[in-house]
Design an enzyme around this catalytic site. Sequence first.
Site, PDB file in Angstrom:
ATOM      1  N   HIS A  69      -7.748  -5.682  -0.454  1.00  0.00           N
ATOM      2  CA  HIS A  69      -6.509  -4.932  -0.212  1.00  0.00           C
ATOM      3  C   HIS A  69      -5.787  -5.399   1.054  1.00  0.00           C
ATOM      4  CE1 HIS A  69      -3.674  -1.664  -0.434  1.00  0.00           C
ATOM      5  NE2 HIS A  69      -4.031  -1.211   0.754  1.00  0.00           N
ATOM      6  N   ASP A  70      -6.533  -5.717   2.087  1.00  0.00           N
ATOM      7  CA  ASP A  70      -5.919  -6.144   3.352  1.00  0.00           C
ATOM      8  C   ASP A  70      -5.253  -7.516   3.253  1.00  0.00           C
ATOM      9  OD1 ASP A  70      -6.250  -3.944   4.888  1.00  0.00           O
ATOM     10  OD2 ASP A  70      -7.795  -4.765   6.203  1.00  0.00           O
ATOM     11  N   ARG A 120     -11.962   7.042   8.832  1.00  0.00           N
ATOM     12  CA  ARG A 120     -11.501   5.663   8.984  1.00  0.00           C
ATOM     13  C   ARG A 120     -12.547   4.670   8.487  1.00  0.00           C
ATOM     14  NH1 ARG A 120      -7.117   2.577   8.753  1.00  0.00           N
ATOM     15  NH2 ARG A 120      -7.103   0.869  10.274  1.00  0.00           N
ATOM     16  N   SER A 178       0.838  -1.197   0.000  1.00  0.00           N
ATOM     17  CA  SER A 178       0.000   0.000   0.000  1.00  0.00           C
ATOM     18  C   SER A 178       0.880   1.256   0.000  1.00  0.00           C
ATOM     19  CB  SER A 178      -0.956  -0.034   1.196  1.00  0.00           C
ATOM     20  OG  SER A 178      -1.988   0.905   1.056  1.00  0.00           O
ATOM     21  N   ASP A 221      -9.009  -6.362  -4.643  1.00  0.00           N
ATOM     22  CA  ASP A 221      -8.465  -5.095  -4.147  1.00  0.00           C
ATOM     23  C   ASP A 221      -9.094  -3.978  -4.968  1.00  0.00           C
ATOM     24  OD1 ASP A 221      -6.964  -2.848  -3.458  1.00  0.00           O
ATOM     25  OD2 ASP A 221      -5.092  -3.969  -3.284  1.00  0.00           O
TER      26      ASP A 221
END
Length: 368
Positions: free
Chosen positions: A348-349, A233, A165, A319
């Site tokens: 993505h994680d 967030r 990232s 992602d």
Amino acid sequence: MYGLPGRITYIIPLEGRQMSVNHIRTCETVYKEVSIGEFICETGERLPEVTLAYEQAGNQNAPLLLICHALTGNQYTVGTEEEPGWWRGLFGKEGIVPEEEFQTVTFNVLGGCHGSTGPASVNPENGEVYRLDFPSITIRDIVRAQKRALEVLGFTHIHAVLGGSLGGMQVYEWGLMYPDAMDKLFILASTPALSDYGIAFNHIGGEAIKRDPQWKNGNYQSNEDLDGFELARMTGMVTYRSRSLFHQRFNRRQNEENYHIQSYLDYQGKKIKKRFDANSYLYLLDAMNHHDITRNRGTLEETAQQYSADVYTMSFEKDLVYPKESMEEFSLLAPHALHFHIDTEFGHDGFLVEFDKWGEFIRYHLLV
């Protein structure tokens, strides 16, 4: 086996491999700070004194791996058994990569808020917290600061630079700014430039913070006052994992007050305020928005041809922000590049979990 058609690499057993260095048991994890003195940013703005906090782990007689962290990450890559770091599944005592083979160094980025100089730091020239007087920074500034810190620490060569990232953005720049400084580059879940889709989500998050009346143009008294930071967030969390994973985990379950997915996002929003600085978050979002390896370097093809180190790019299924296609395109253009795509529900994680799916790829290419 890993790779694109025509670029196939086979994994071979490593259990019987001879160690490449003479190992005295020196594996440990230490946390320190290093001063790199005055620093001039790309904008020309000056920081009179910069300090970078860092973690050093593994065998300190072994080759160096520089680890670059993500947006709300920090230098605690390996951590300890009591407080495991965010990549302890890859490195460390129980990690996939043998701790005896390498030492790792991770800097908290310039502009960060875990010990490195950033918006929450005190300006030594006037004794006041920088806040929005902190200069704008770029990914290239972050990398230059790390390079200078490694020189101060006495490191002359890096075996590999790795990151995902925002960390992957740094790896791209390391390979271009200092092409002879390392042997290998590992770029996870990061594209050569941040897409408009990624910028859009960053914009929503940034505006949520800045439109909060308690932000006060960066002069807030405490993160705890900022409901907008919670919203920022939550917005990010929606992009980090896939729709299917949210469905599997929550499946519209609810309690008397709300749906479990709502409780989860509320929890993540409150959690970020306890461990990160809102202004730092804004500065790093801006650095990500401006990430583009072709800036002042030519076309993507011309820029990709400038890499000297071996480059390994890794994309993750679902992602939303850093798609496989963009990473594959770059990999096909760079001279010594190999791409590996990981099938995952985490999106993505994925670069922070399921180490068993992709850790061996890194282990093999670090050791050969």
